[in-house]
Motif scaffolding. Structure first.
Motif, PDB file in Angstrom:
ATOM      1  N   PRO A 108       0.798  -1.237   0.000  1.00  0.00           N
ATOM      2  CA  PRO A 108       0.000   0.000   0.000  1.00  0.00           C
ATOM      3  C   PRO A 108       0.825   1.278   0.000  1.00  0.00           C
ATOM      4  O   PRO A 108       0.421   2.274  -0.609  1.00  0.00           O
ATOM      5  CB  PRO A 108      -0.856  -0.125   1.261  1.00  0.00           C
ATOM      6  CG  PRO A 108      -0.124  -1.100   2.135  1.00  0.00           C
ATOM      7  CD  PRO A 108       0.533  -2.056   1.202  1.00  0.00           C
ATOM      8  N   ALA A 109       1.967   1.295   0.682  1.00  0.00           N
ATOM      9  CA  ALA A 109       2.786   2.515   0.691  1.00  0.00           C
ATOM     10  C   ALA A 109       3.343   2.791  -0.696  1.00  0.00           C
ATOM     11  O   ALA A 109       3.412   3.947  -1.138  1.00  0.00           O
ATOM     12  CB  ALA A 109       3.918   2.389   1.716  1.00  0.00           C
ATOM     13  N   ARG A 112       0.413   4.199  -2.817  1.00  0.00           N
ATOM     14  CA  ARG A 112       0.141   5.603  -2.507  1.00  0.00           C
ATOM     15  C   ARG A 112       1.185   6.504  -3.152  1.00  0.00           C
ATOM     16  O   ARG A 112       0.872   7.599  -3.618  1.00  0.00           O
ATOM     17  CB  ARG A 112       0.114   5.825  -0.993  1.00  0.00           C
ATOM     18  CG  ARG A 112      -1.101   5.249  -0.301  1.00  0.00           C
ATOM     19  CD  ARG A 112      -1.279   5.838   1.103  1.00  0.00           C
ATOM     20  NE  ARG A 112      -0.097   5.657   1.946  1.00  0.00           N
ATOM     21  CZ  ARG A 112       0.140   4.567   2.674  1.00  0.00           C
ATOM     22  NH1 ARG A 112      -0.705   3.549   2.639  1.00  0.00           N
ATOM     23  NH2 ARG A 112       1.228   4.491   3.421  1.00  0.00           N
ATOM     24  N   GLY A 115       0.516   6.591  -6.913  1.00  0.00           N
ATOM     25  CA  GLY A 115      -0.746   7.277  -7.153  1.00  0.00           C
ATOM     26  C   GLY A 115      -1.714   6.571  -8.071  1.00  0.00           C
ATOM     27  O   GLY A 115      -2.629   7.198  -8.613  1.00  0.00           O
ATOM     28  N   ARG A 117      -3.318   2.336  -9.372  1.00  0.00           N
ATOM     29  CA  ARG A 117      -3.246   0.881  -9.461  1.00  0.00           C
ATOM     30  C   ARG A 117      -4.075   0.419 -10.645  1.00  0.00           C
ATOM     31  O   ARG A 117      -5.220   0.835 -10.821  1.00  0.00           O
ATOM     32  CB  ARG A 117      -3.765   0.234  -8.175  1.00  0.00           C
ATOM     33  CG  ARG A 117      -3.852  -1.279  -8.264  1.00  0.00           C
ATOM     34  CD  ARG A 117      -4.392  -1.910  -7.001  1.00  0.00           C
ATOM     35  NE  ARG A 117      -4.605  -3.334  -7.195  1.00  0.00           N
ATOM     36  CZ  ARG A 117      -5.006  -4.187  -6.253  1.00  0.00           C
ATOM     37  NH1 ARG A 117      -5.237  -3.732  -5.032  1.00  0.00           N
ATOM     38  NH2 ARG A 117      -5.182  -5.464  -6.515  1.00  0.00           N
ATOM     39  N   SER A 160      -7.158   5.786  -8.930  1.00  0.00           N
ATOM     40  CA  SER A 160      -6.219   6.883  -8.707  1.00  0.00           C
ATOM     41  C   SER A 160      -6.805   7.866  -7.702  1.00  0.00           C
ATOM     42  O   SER A 160      -7.880   7.647  -7.156  1.00  0.00           O
ATOM     43  CB  SER A 160      -5.881   7.584 -10.024  1.00  0.00           C
ATOM     44  OG  SER A 160      -7.050   8.138 -10.602  1.00  0.00           O
ATOM     45  N   ASP A 161      -6.089   8.972  -7.474  1.00  0.00           N
ATOM     46  CA  ASP A 161      -6.575   9.974  -6.527  1.00  0.00           C
ATOM     47  C   ASP A 161      -6.251  11.367  -7.030  1.00  0.00           C
ATOM     48  O   ASP A 161      -5.584  11.538  -8.052  1.00  0.00           O
ATOM     49  CB  ASP A 161      -5.998   9.729  -5.121  1.00  0.00           C
ATOM     50  CG  ASP A 161      -4.485   9.855  -5.069  1.00  0.00           C
ATOM     51  OD1 ASP A 161      -3.942  10.876  -5.552  1.00  0.00           O
ATOM     52  OD2 ASP A 161      -3.818   8.942  -4.535  1.00  0.00           O
ATOM     53  N   HIS A 163      -4.349  13.703  -5.813  1.00  0.00           N
ATOM     54  CA  HIS A 163      -3.058  14.310  -5.495  1.00  0.00           C
ATOM     55  C   HIS A 163      -2.182  14.448  -6.739  1.00  0.00           C
ATOM     56  O   HIS A 163      -1.244  15.240  -6.748  1.00  0.00           O
ATOM     57  CB  HIS A 163      -2.333  13.483  -4.431  1.00  0.00           C
ATOM     58  CG  HIS A 163      -1.009  14.041  -4.013  1.00  0.00           C
ATOM     59  ND1 HIS A 163      -0.877  15.318  -3.508  1.00  0.00           N
ATOM     60  CD2 HIS A 163       0.241  13.516  -4.052  1.00  0.00           C
ATOM     61  CE1 HIS A 163       0.404  15.554  -3.231  1.00  0.00           C
ATOM     62  NE2 HIS A 163       1.098  14.478  -3.569  1.00  0.00           N
ATOM     63  N   ARG A 192       3.458  13.487  -9.896  1.00  0.00           N
ATOM     64  CA  ARG A 192       3.101  13.437  -8.482  1.00  0.00           C
ATOM     65  C   ARG A 192       4.325  13.819  -7.654  1.00  0.00           C
ATOM     66  O   ARG A 192       5.446  13.435  -7.974  1.00  0.00           O
ATOM     67  CB  ARG A 192       2.672  12.002  -8.160  1.00  0.00           C
ATOM     68  CG  ARG A 192       1.985  11.773  -6.839  1.00  0.00           C
ATOM     69  CD  ARG A 192       1.457  10.333  -6.867  1.00  0.00           C
ATOM     70  NE  ARG A 192       0.786   9.929  -5.640  1.00  0.00           N
ATOM     71  CZ  ARG A 192      -0.500  10.102  -5.409  1.00  0.00           C
ATOM     72  NH1 ARG A 192      -1.266  10.711  -6.302  1.00  0.00           N
ATOM     73  NH2 ARG A 192      -1.045   9.681  -4.281  1.00  0.00           N
ATOM     74  N   TRP A 194       6.097  13.390  -4.009  1.00  0.00           N
ATOM     75  CA  TRP A 194       6.039  12.538  -2.821  1.00  0.00           C
ATOM     76  C   TRP A 194       7.212  12.916  -1.933  1.00  0.00           C
ATOM     77  O   TRP A 194       8.342  12.528  -2.203  1.00  0.00           O
ATOM     78  CB  TRP A 194       6.073  11.064  -3.202  1.00  0.00           C
ATOM     79  CG  TRP A 194       5.432  10.192  -2.170  1.00  0.00           C
ATOM     80  CD1 TRP A 194       6.051   9.285  -1.361  1.00  0.00           C
ATOM     81  CD2 TRP A 194       4.045  10.154  -1.829  1.00  0.00           C
ATOM     82  NE1 TRP A 194       5.140   8.675  -0.532  1.00  0.00           N
ATOM     83  CE2 TRP A 194       3.891   9.203  -0.800  1.00  0.00           C
ATOM     84  CE3 TRP A 194       2.915  10.839  -2.283  1.00  0.00           C
ATOM     85  CZ2 TRP A 194       2.652   8.914  -0.217  1.00  0.00           C
ATOM     86  CZ3 TRP A 194       1.689  10.555  -1.709  1.00  0.00           C
ATOM     87  CH2 TRP A 194       1.569   9.596  -0.693  1.00  0.00           C
TER      88      TRP A 194
END
Length: 239
Positions: A108-109, A112, A115, A117, A160-161, A163, A192, A194
């Motif tokens: 999961p990290a 994230r 950004g 899957r 996605s999200d 961010h 993105r 990070w």
């Protein structure tokens, strides 16, 4: 003078190419299309064919760019922690297609950080249009001068999200057989931040022939260079 030469050697940027996993995405052939561009831009390139390269935290963090092309991978807890920490500290991370978002789905990290899957693609290759955002809020240099273009390849439906900065999209049209009743817009290319690092993702690139489309190759080449850590500030501060 010797100090200056030593410092200039230290400013040579480095890229780590991590490639392997499912052979159907031809990780060697795909990465070989972009390694010359990195070398032409002055990068010293190292290639790893084992995810164990991520076991060494300090080594991973020393690279200015990681090009990740490993479909279907699973990172150990330490490997995931090391690569995410490296990006947070400034290492760039970039890739395309299943090699970056169709992999490490149990991490999961990692997900994230990148950004997105991969969730689904229609069977076979689809003809569709990639629409370039004409006025992205940031990072428009990656798609500058590019117009909308057509491709015939897999079309990725992704999770996605907000961010990310989306630079290009495609649309899944509704059909009589589809579960959705209106067109669905899906990101194709995004950037993105990070921590101190930059992340670049493009969902195109199922096969090496996809890179024969000039716009696809241009976006990915520019995205790789954009994501890499910028050492010019270090050079300026040393004067």
């Amino acid at each position: 003078m010797s100090h200056v030469r030593t410092h200039e050697r230290n400013l040579v940027r480095t890229a780590l190419v991590v490639r392997g996993g499912w052979d159907g995405h031809d990780p060697v052939g795909a990465t070989e299309r972009f390694i010359p561009a990195l070398r032409d831009a002055g990068f010293r390139v190292e290639i790893a064919d084992d995810l164990a390269v991520y076991d060494e935290a300090a080594r991973v963090a020393s690279f200015d760019l990681v090009m990740h092309c490993w479909s279907g991978g699973i990172l150990t807890a330490d490997q995931e922690s090391n690569i995410v920490a490296a990006v947070r500290s400034g290492t760039g991370f970039a890739g395309w297609h299943g090699g970056i978002i169709g992999t490490n789905v149990s991490n999961p990290a990692y997900l994230r950080m990148v950004g997105g899957r991969f969730l689904y693609h229609p069977e076979g290759f689809q003809e569709y249009t990639v629409t370039i955002d004409p006025a992205p809020t940031t990072d428009g240099e990656i798609t500058e001068g590019l117009a909308d273009f057509k491709v015939c390849t897999e079309q990725y439906w992704v999770l996605s999200d907000s961010h990310s900065t989306v630079l290009a999209r495609s649309v899944f049209d509704a059909t009589a057989d589809s579960e959705w009743q209106e067109p669905v817009s899906m990101p194709v290319t995004w950037t993105r931040r990070w921590g101190a690092g930059r992340v670049f993702v493009c969902t195109l690139g199922h096969r090496v022939a996809d890179f024969d489309v000039p716009e696809t190759a241009t976006m990915i080449r520019r995205g790789l260079l954009w994501a890499a850590r910028d050492r010019s500030r270090e050079k300026d501060s040393s004067r």
